[in-house]
Design a protein around this motif. Structure first.
Motif, PDB file in Angstrom:
ATOM      1  N   GLN A 449      61.347 -72.876  46.539  1.00 41.43           N
ATOM      2  CA  GLN A 449      61.538 -72.375  45.179  1.00 41.43           C
ATOM      3  C   GLN A 449      61.550 -70.844  45.155  1.00 41.43           C
ATOM      4  N   ILE A 450      60.695 -70.227  45.949  1.00 42.34           N
ATOM      5  CA  ILE A 450      60.653 -68.764  46.000  1.00 42.34           C
ATOM      6  C   ILE A 450      61.915 -68.220  46.663  1.00 42.34           C
ATOM      7  N   ARG A 451      62.386 -68.889  47.693  1.00 45.50           N
ATOM      8  CA  ARG A 451      63.611 -68.435  48.375  1.00 45.50           C
ATOM      9  C   ARG A 451      64.807 -68.509  47.449  1.00 45.50           C
ATOM     10  N   GLN A 452      64.812 -69.487  46.538  1.00 40.61           N
ATOM     11  CA  GLN A 452      65.948 -69.664  45.637  1.00 40.61           C
ATOM     12  C   GLN A 452      65.928 -68.706  44.456  1.00 40.61           C
ATOM     13  N   MET A 453      64.850 -67.951  44.291  1.00 42.62           N
ATOM     14  CA  MET A 453      64.786 -66.973  43.208  1.00 42.62           C
ATOM     15  C   MET A 453      65.767 -65.828  43.467  1.00 42.62           C
ATOM     16  N   GLN A 454      66.267 -65.246  42.396  1.00 47.82           N
ATOM     17  CA  GLN A 454      67.185 -64.113  42.503  1.00 47.82           C
ATOM     18  C   GLN A 454      66.403 -62.806  42.387  1.00 47.82           C
ATOM     19  N   PRO A 455      66.917 -61.716  43.012  1.00 45.18           N
ATOM     20  CA  PRO A 455      66.244 -60.421  42.888  1.00 45.18           C
ATOM     21  C   PRO A 455      66.018 -60.054  41.418  1.00 45.18           C
ATOM     22  N   GLY A 456      64.810 -59.629  41.100  1.00 50.13           N
ATOM     23  CA  GLY A 456      64.465 -59.282  39.723  1.00 50.13           C
ATOM     24  C   GLY A 456      63.761 -60.386  38.975  1.00 50.13           C
ATOM     25  N   ASP A 457      63.831 -61.630  39.475  1.00 46.90           N
ATOM     26  CA  ASP A 457      63.115 -62.740  38.842  1.00 46.90           C
ATOM     27  C   ASP A 457      61.603 -62.533  38.977  1.00 46.90           C
ATOM     28  N   LEU A 458      60.869 -63.057  38.020  1.00 46.99           N
ATOM     29  CA  LEU A 458      59.406 -62.940  38.041  1.00 46.99           C
ATOM     30  C   LEU A 458      58.759 -64.241  38.507  1.00 46.99           C
ATOM     31  N   LEU A 459      57.775 -64.101  39.373  1.00 47.99           N
ATOM     32  CA  LEU A 459      56.926 -65.214  39.784  1.00 47.99           C
ATOM     33  C   LEU A 459      55.553 -64.984  39.161  1.00 47.99           C
ATOM     34  N   VAL A 460      55.169 -65.860  38.244  1.00 48.72           N
ATOM     35  CA  VAL A 460      53.886 -65.726  37.538  1.00 48.72           C
ATOM     36  C   VAL A 460      53.080 -66.979  37.850  1.00 48.72           C
TER      37      VAL A 460
END
Length: 502
Positions: A449-460
Motif C-alpha cells: 500500500q505504501i509503495r502504491q502511494m504517489q509522491p505528495g500523498d499523506l500517510l497518517v
C-alpha cells in the motif's frame, strides 16, 4: 421505601425516564465513535443517497443503518440520529427488563430493585457510548421473552403474535434472533407444570403461527425484491474461511499451531493433545466472556447470592428464560468453535438473563440485614456498592483520544488538491473528510500500500505494533518523509508522513 409507596408509581416508566436522562448525559459528553459506528453511518449515507437496495448491497444486514437514516430525516446529523435511536432502544430495553422481573415476582420492591439493577449494570450501560445494532437486538429480544412468558401463562393468538412481532423486530438488528424465534417455542414441549397433551397443544398453537409467519415474511420480502436466502448465504459466507480452517486445517496450519502452543521440540510429540488443548482454551474464553458480560461487581454479588442461597429459581416461571439462555449458549458455542474468539456483546443476552437474579439477591440481603446487629453497616455497604456501579457504568475513566481529531484536522488542512490520504484509523478517515470509503479502512497497513502511494500523498497512521514494525524497515523509511505526530513528537500515538519522490 416499602412496597406500598412504590405501588403509587409505575416503576417501569420511572426507569425509562431515568434511562433517557442517562442517554442524554452520554450524548452531551459523547466520546469518539467506536469503529463499528462508521460502517453504520456510511451505510445510512448510502441509503439516503441511493435507496434500500444500495444500502443492503453495501452492508448485508442494513436494518439498523436504515433506521438511523430515517431518523436523520428529522433534521439531525447521522451521528446524532444514531445516538437518539440508541437512547430509544435503551429505554425499551430497560422497560422490558423491569417488566420481565415483575412477571417473575409480583412484588413492588423487587420491581424497583430491578429498575436500579438495569440502570446500574456496568457492562450493559457502557454500551450507551457505542453505536451498535446489538442494543436493538437485546431490547426486542427481551420484549419477545416477555410476550413468550405471557403466552405460556395464558396462551392466546394475541400474545403469540406479540412474541413473533418482537422477535421479527429483533431480527432487523441481528440475524441470530431467528434462532430464538425458531427454537424457544420448543421449551413448551418440556413444560413440567402441564400435562403432555397440553404441552403439545400449546406448542402447536404457537409453533404454527411462528413458522407460518416466518415463511410468509420470507415470501413477502422476495416479492419486494429482497432475497432473504441470498442475504443469509452472504451472512454465513463471512464465516466460511473460519469453518474451513476449523474443520479442514492444512498440515502446515496444524504444525504451526503446534509450534506456537508447545514449542519446536514438543510440537512433534504433542499433536494427539491438540484437540483437548483447544477445547480447554475455548472453554476458558467462554467463561471469561460471560464473566465480563455480567461484569465483575454483579458477578461477585451473584456469587455471594449463590452462597446465601438467595437465587430465585422457580422453574414454572423461569422456563422461558432458561430457553432463551440455552439458545444463546448454543449460539456462543457454535460461534466460538468456528471463529475461535468471542466478544461480550455476543453473550450479553445470556448475561442480562442471569443478572435478573440480582434484584432477588439484594432483596434477600436486605431482609436478612433487618434482624442483624450489623444491619445498618450492611445497608451502607450496599449503598457504596450501588455508587461504585453507577460510576463504573456511566463515567469513563479512559484516556482522551483527542489526538485523533487533531490528526484529522491536520490532515484536512495539509493534504494537497491532487493528493490522497492513506490511514489505518476510521476516526481520522472520517473526520478528515479525505477518505470516501472511511468504513473500509484497514487496521494494518502493508508495504505494498505504501509503495502504491504517489509522491505528495499523506500517510497518517495510528502507531499500533504492526505499523511500528513496518516503519522500521529501511526501504519503507526511504519512501516516507516524517511531517508531525500527535499528541506530541515525544509521544507518537499518530504519526504523519509524506510519500517522497522515488
Amino acid at each position: 421505601m416499602n412496597s406500598a409507596v412504590w405501588q403509587r408509581y409505575d416503576i417501569r416508566l420511572l426507569a425509562v425516564l431515568a434511562s433517557l436522562a442517562l442517554s442524554g448525559f452520554t450524548i452531551l459528553f459523547a466520546e469518539l465513535p467506536n469503529d463499528d459506528a462508521y460502517v453504520y453511518i456510511r451505510t445510512a449515507e448510502i441509503f439516503l443517497n441511493e435507496g434500500f437496495s444500495a444500502a443492503f448491497s453495501h452492508y448485508g444486514w442494513a436494518g439498523y443503518p436504515i433506521l438511523i437514516g430515517l431518523v436523520s430525516m428529522l433534521g439531525l446529523s447521522l451521528f446524532n440520529a444514531a445516538y437518539l435511536v440508541n437512547a430509544g432502544l435503551f429505554a425499551l430495553l430497560v422497560y422490558g427488563f423491569v417488566s420481565v422481573v415483575s412477571q417473575l415476582s409480583n412484588n413492588a420492591r423487587i420491581t424497583a430493585l430491578a429498575a436500579v439493577t438495569v440502570l446500574l449494570y456496568p457492562e450493559l450501560n457502557e454500551f450507551r457510548h457505542f453505536i451498535i445494532r446489538d442494543i436493538g437486538f437485546w431490547a426486542f429480544s427481551i420484549f419477545g421473552l416477555l410476550q413468550f412468558m405471557k403466552f405460556r401463562e395464558h396462551p392466546s393468538n394475541h400474545t403469540a403474535f406479540a412474541f413473533i412481532s418482537c422477535m421479527l423486530a429483533a431480527t432487523v438488528f441481528r440475524a441470530e434472533a431467528v434462532a430464538y424465534l425458531a427454537l424457544a417455542p420448543l421449551a413448551l414441549l418440556v413444560d413440567s407444570s402441564l400435562g403432555q397433551t397440553q404441552c403439545r397443544a400449546h406448542f402447536w398453537q404457537l409453533g404454527r403461527l411462528v413458522y407460518g409467519t416466518g415463511l410468509s415474511v420470507c415470501l413477502l420480502l422476495l416479492l419486494l425484491g429482497v432475497n432473504v436466502f441470498a442475504q443469509a448465504i452472504e451472512f454465513f459466507s463471512v464465516y466460511l474461511p473460519f469453518i474451513q480452517g476449523t474443520f479442514d486445517p492444512t498440515p502446515a496450519e496444524t504444525a504451526e499451531l503446534g509450534r506456537l502452543l508447545f514449542g519446536e521440540y514438543a510440537a512433534t510429540i504433542s499433536q494427539e493433545y491438540m484437540n483437548g488443548v483447544i477445547a480447554a482454551g475455548l472453554l476458558v474464553i467462554l467463561i471469561m466472556t460471560i464473566f465480563y458480560g455480567i461484569s465483575g461487581p454483579y458477578f461477585w454479588l451473584l456469587a455471594l447470592g449463590g452462597w446465601m442461597r438467595a437465587w430465585q429459581f422457580d422453574r414454572s416461571k423461569w422456563l422461558p428464560l432458561i430457553a432463551f439462555a440455552l439458545v444463546n449458549v448454543l449460539i456462543l458455542l457454535t460461534f466460538l468453535y468456528i471463529t475461535r474468539y468471542l466478544s461480550s456483546r455476543y453473550a450479553m443476552l445470556l448475561c442480562i438473563l442471569v443478572v435478573m437474579q440480582v434484584p432477588f439477591v439484594v432483596a434477600t440481603f436486605l431482609d436478612r440485614s433487618v434482624n442483624s446487629k450489623r444491619g445498618q453497616s450492611a445497608r451502607m455497604l450496599l449503598m457504596l456498592f450501588a455508587v461504585y456501579c453507577l460510576m463504573d457504568a456511566h463515567i469513563s475513566f479512559g484516556r482522551s483520544k483527542d489526538y485523533l481529531l487533531q490528526a484529522a484536522n491536520y490532515t484536512e488542512t495539509q493534504v494537497g488538491a491532487n493528493s490522497n490520504v492513506l490511514t489505518n484509523n476510521h476516526t481520522i478517515a472520517f473526520f478528515s473528510g479525505e477518505v470516501t470509503d472511511y468504513d473500509e479502512v484497514e487496521r494494518i497497513i502493508t508495504a505494498d500500500q505504501i509503495r502504491q502511494m504517489q509522491p505528495g500523498d499523506l500517510l497518517v497512521v495510528e502507531m499500533i505494533s504492526e505499523v511500528v514494525v513496518l516503519l522500521e524497515d529501511d526501504q519503507i523509511q526511504r519512501m516516507l518523509t516524517p511531517q508531525t505526530a500527535f499528541p506530541s513528537e515525544t509521544e507518537q500515538r499518530v504519526a504523519v508522513f509524506q510519500r517522497s519522490n522515488p
